[in-house]
Enzyme design. Structure first.
Site, PDB file in Angstrom:
ATOM      1  N   ARG A 268      -2.285   7.452  -1.803  1.00 51.47           N
ATOM      2  CA  ARG A 268      -1.519   7.388  -0.553  1.00 51.47           C
ATOM      3  C   ARG A 268      -0.370   8.387  -0.668  1.00 51.47           C
ATOM      4  NH1 ARG A 268      -2.029   2.249   2.597  1.00 51.47           N
ATOM      5  NH2 ARG A 268      -3.543   0.893   1.525  1.00 51.47           N
TER       6      ARG A 268
ATOM      7  N   GLU B  62       7.275  10.889  10.893  1.00 46.02           N
ATOM      8  CA  GLU B  62       6.519  10.982   9.635  1.00 46.02           C
ATOM      9  C   GLU B  62       5.994  12.401   9.398  1.00 46.02           C
ATOM     10  OE1 GLU B  62       3.302   8.055   9.370  1.00 46.02           O
ATOM     11  OE2 GLU B  62       4.393   7.285   7.660  1.00 46.02           O
TER      12      GLU B  62
ATOM     13  N   HIS C 151       6.888  10.971  -1.084  1.00 48.78           N
ATOM     14  CA  HIS C 151       6.412   9.919  -1.987  1.00 48.78           C
ATOM     15  C   HIS C 151       4.912   9.750  -1.853  1.00 48.78           C
ATOM     16  CE1 HIS C 151       5.730   5.459  -2.841  1.00 48.78           C
ATOM     17  NE2 HIS C 151       5.890   6.047  -4.006  1.00 48.78           N
TER      18      HIS C 151
ATOM     19  N   LYS D 197      13.815   4.810  -1.170  1.00 57.48           N
ATOM     20  CA  LYS D 197      12.767   3.814  -1.458  1.00 57.48           C
ATOM     21  C   LYS D 197      12.915   3.291  -2.881  1.00 57.48           C
ATOM     22  CE  LYS D 197       9.507   6.050   1.683  1.00 57.48           C
ATOM     23  NZ  LYS D 197       8.354   6.981   1.785  1.00 57.48           N
TER      24      LYS D 197
ATOM     25  N   LYS E 233      -5.571  10.812   7.752  1.00 56.13           N
ATOM     26  CA  LYS E 233      -4.296  11.559   7.886  1.00 56.13           C
ATOM     27  C   LYS E 233      -4.010  12.360   6.618  1.00 56.13           C
ATOM     28  CE  LYS E 233      -0.499   9.174   7.222  1.00 56.13           C
ATOM     29  NZ  LYS E 233       0.619   8.203   7.393  1.00 56.13           N
ATOM     30  N   ASP E 234      -4.186  11.742   5.469  1.00 54.54           N
ATOM     31  CA  ASP E 234      -3.852  12.426   4.208  1.00 54.54           C
ATOM     32  C   ASP E 234      -4.859  13.517   3.880  1.00 54.54           C
ATOM     33  OD1 ASP E 234      -2.417   9.504   2.527  1.00 54.54           O
ATOM     34  OD2 ASP E 234      -1.640  10.872   4.056  1.00 54.54           O
TER      35      ASP E 234
ATOM     36  N   TYR F 279       7.604  -1.975  -1.590  1.00 56.06           N
ATOM     37  CA  TYR F 279       8.747  -1.080  -1.715  1.00 56.06           C
ATOM     38  C   TYR F 279       9.756  -1.310  -0.592  1.00 56.06           C
ATOM     39  CZ  TYR F 279       5.622   1.885   1.140  1.00 56.06           C
ATOM     40  OH  TYR F 279       4.746   2.374   2.085  1.00 56.06           O
TER      41      TYR F 279
ATOM     42  N   ARG G  23       6.184 -20.490 -19.670  1.00 53.00           N
ATOM     43  CA  ARG G  23       5.590 -20.596 -18.321  1.00 53.00           C
ATOM     44  C   ARG G  23       5.118 -19.232 -17.820  1.00 53.00           C
ATOM     45  NH1 ARG G  23      10.837 -22.681 -15.471  1.00 53.00           N
ATOM     46  NH2 ARG G  23      11.560 -21.001 -16.853  1.00 53.00           N
TER      47      ARG G  23
ATOM     48  N   GLN H 275      14.033  -2.576   5.222  1.00 47.72           N
ATOM     49  CA  GLN H 275      12.620  -2.898   5.478  1.00 47.72           C
ATOM     50  C   GLN H 275      11.869  -2.942   4.169  1.00 47.72           C
ATOM     51  OE1 GLN H 275      10.582  -0.827   8.744  1.00 47.72           O
ATOM     52  NE2 GLN H 275       8.797  -0.469   7.423  1.00 47.72           N
ATOM     53  N   ASP H 276      11.037  -3.985   3.996  1.00 49.44           N
ATOM     54  CA  ASP H 276      10.145  -4.076   2.837  1.00 49.44           C
ATOM     55  C   ASP H 276       8.725  -3.774   3.302  1.00 49.44           C
ATOM     56  OD1 ASP H 276      11.544  -6.857   0.840  1.00 49.44           O
ATOM     57  OD2 ASP H 276      12.215  -4.804   1.217  1.00 49.44           O
ATOM     58  N   ASN H 277       8.045  -2.919   2.550  1.00 46.22           N
ATOM     59  CA  ASN H 277       6.631  -2.615   2.834  1.00 46.22           C
ATOM     60  C   ASN H 277       5.766  -3.138   1.699  1.00 46.22           C
ATOM     61  OD1 ASN H 277       7.399  -1.240   5.123  1.00 46.22           O
ATOM     62  ND2 ASN H 277       7.342   0.783   4.167  1.00 46.22           N
TER      63      ASN H 277
HETATM   64  C1  LIG Z   1       4.499   3.254   6.653  1.00 41.35           C
HETATM   65  C2  LIG Z   1       4.250   2.236   7.724  1.00 41.35           C
HETATM   66  C3  LIG Z   1       3.001   2.086   8.315  1.00 41.35           C
HETATM   67  N1  LIG Z   1       2.820   1.155   9.291  1.00 41.35           N
HETATM   68  C4  LIG Z   1       1.473   1.019   9.866  1.00 41.35           C
HETATM   69  C5  LIG Z   1       0.939   2.299  10.483  1.00 41.35           C
HETATM   70  C6  LIG Z   1      -0.543   2.227  10.221  1.00 41.35           C
HETATM   71  O1  LIG Z   1      -1.204   1.578  11.296  1.00 41.35           O
HETATM   72  C7  LIG Z   1      -0.688   1.370   8.963  1.00 41.35           C
HETATM   73  C8  LIG Z   1      -0.982   2.177   7.721  1.00 41.35           C
HETATM   74  O2  LIG Z   1      -0.040   3.229   7.678  1.00 41.35           O
HETATM   75  P1  LIG Z   1      -0.263   4.446   6.709  1.00 41.35           P
HETATM   76  O3  LIG Z   1      -1.723   4.798   6.653  1.00 41.35           O
HETATM   77  O4  LIG Z   1       0.718   5.524   7.096  1.00 41.35           O
HETATM   78  O5  LIG Z   1       0.149   3.806   5.293  1.00 41.35           O
HETATM   79  P2  LIG Z   1       0.389   4.626   3.936  1.00 41.35           P
HETATM   80  O6  LIG Z   1      -0.607   5.738   3.815  1.00 41.35           O
HETATM   81  O7  LIG Z   1       0.468   3.622   2.863  1.00 41.35           O
HETATM   82  O8  LIG Z   1       1.813   5.292   4.158  1.00 41.35           O
HETATM   83  C9  LIG Z   1       2.865   5.110   3.245  1.00 41.35           C
HETATM   84  O9  LIG Z   1       2.538   5.875   2.123  1.00 41.35           O
HETATM   85  C10 LIG Z   1       3.554   6.349   1.289  1.00 41.35           C
HETATM   86  C11 LIG Z   1       3.193   5.976  -0.129  1.00 41.35           C
HETATM   87  C12 LIG Z   1       4.936   6.016   1.652  1.00 41.35           C
HETATM   88  O10 LIG Z   1       5.846   6.056   0.820  1.00 41.35           O
HETATM   89  C13 LIG Z   1       5.267   5.724   3.060  1.00 41.35           C
HETATM   90  O11 LIG Z   1       6.074   4.550   3.115  1.00 41.35           O
HETATM   91  C14 LIG Z   1       4.119   5.544   3.960  1.00 41.35           C
HETATM   92  O12 LIG Z   1       3.887   6.790   4.601  1.00 41.35           O
HETATM   93  O13 LIG Z   1       0.584   0.705   8.799  1.00 41.35           O
HETATM   94  C15 LIG Z   1       3.828   0.332   9.732  1.00 41.35           C
HETATM   95  O14 LIG Z   1       3.627  -0.524  10.607  1.00 41.35           O
HETATM   96  N2  LIG Z   1       5.078   0.465   9.170  1.00 41.35           N
HETATM   97  C16 LIG Z   1       5.336   1.393   8.189  1.00 41.35           C
HETATM   98  O15 LIG Z   1       6.493   1.459   7.696  1.00 41.35           O
END
Ligand SMILES: Cc1cn([C@H]2C[C@H](O)[C@@H](COP(=O)(O)OP(=O)(O)O[C@H]3O[C@H](C)C(=O)[C@H](O)[C@H]3O)O2)c(=O)[nH]c1=O
Length: 176
Positions: free
Chosen positions: A58, A141, A117, A70, A166-167, A130, A23, A46-48
């Site tokens: 990212r 942050e 990370h 994580k 941001k990055d 994650y 399967r 929390q799961d993302n």
């Molecule tokens: C991280 C996070 C973000 N958000 C919202 C905030 C923003 O409006 C949107 C995108 O957030 P961001 O651009 O910060 O997402 P990433 O660039 O993927 O950030 C992550 O990237 C690296 C790889 C990581 O390990 C972190 O968990 C996290 O910083 O999701 C949430 O609502 N909850 C959260 O826990």
């Protein structure tokens, strides 16, 4: 489940036991007691999940006041996943480890508190899921530039990555 150490002892590469049949496959992507016995007694709260296009990078992120352990998994596609030791007193401060995680190899990376990370997407798209041991605290942050010369991370990059605003403006790494 196999747990392998990486170039930084606290960062663990996990190879789950996968059961395949006609399967498809089944594996336990997280089991609290086995994780506590073999890695650390972490309580994830929390799961993302994020979907990213090929060439997206990212990171490098962490939460200063609310640090998160994580457990990184890839549900679809493939990423180069990176953890950077930013613990001021650590003998491996400023060192990084990188592993290719994919929906095909089922590999996971455990990144404890005290690490930044980030990941780079190798496939057309990648869905990364994650588990985090603390809640999101945006005010807490912090980020470091993905291409900081003092980290010299060997990203498998072809061309400029797709970054968030941001990055693109992330701070340089603080050399000790
Ligand atoms: C991280 C996070 C973000 N958000 C919202 C905030 C923003 O409006 C949107 C995108 O957030 P961001 O651009 O910060 O997402 P990433 O660039 O993927 O950030 C992550 O990237 C690296 C790889 C990581 O390990 C972190 O968990 C996290 O910083 O999701 C949430 O609502 N909850 C959260 O826990």
């Amino acid at each position: 489940m196999q747990v392998l150490t990486t170039a930084i002892n606290e960062v663990k590469l996990i190879i789950p036991r996968v059961y395949e049949d006609e399967r498809g496959y089944f594996f336990e992507s997280w089991q609290q007691q086995r994780f506590a016995d073999m890695i650390a007694p972490v309580t994830f709260v929390q799961d993302n999940q994020s979907l990213s296009k090929k060439g997206t990078l990212r990171g490098l992120h962490w939460q200063e006041e609310h640090p998160q352990d994580k457990l990184i998994s890839v549900l679809s596609g493939a990423i180069f996943d990176v953890a950077v030791d930013i613990r001021p007193e650590s003998p491996t401060y400023g060192k990084w480890v990188g592993e290719t995680l994919s929906a095909e190899n089922h590999r996971q990376l455990f990144i404890p508190k005290g690490f930044a990370h980030g990941f780079y997407v190798l496939s057309e798209t990648a869905i990364v899921s994650y588990k985090c041991s603390d809640f999101y605290h945006p005010e807490s942050e912090r980020s470091i530039r993905w291409d900081d010369p003092n980290l010299a991370i060997e990203w498998p990059i072809k061309g400029p990555p797709l970054l968030s605003a941001k990055d693109a403006l992330a701070a340089p790494f603080k050399v000790r």
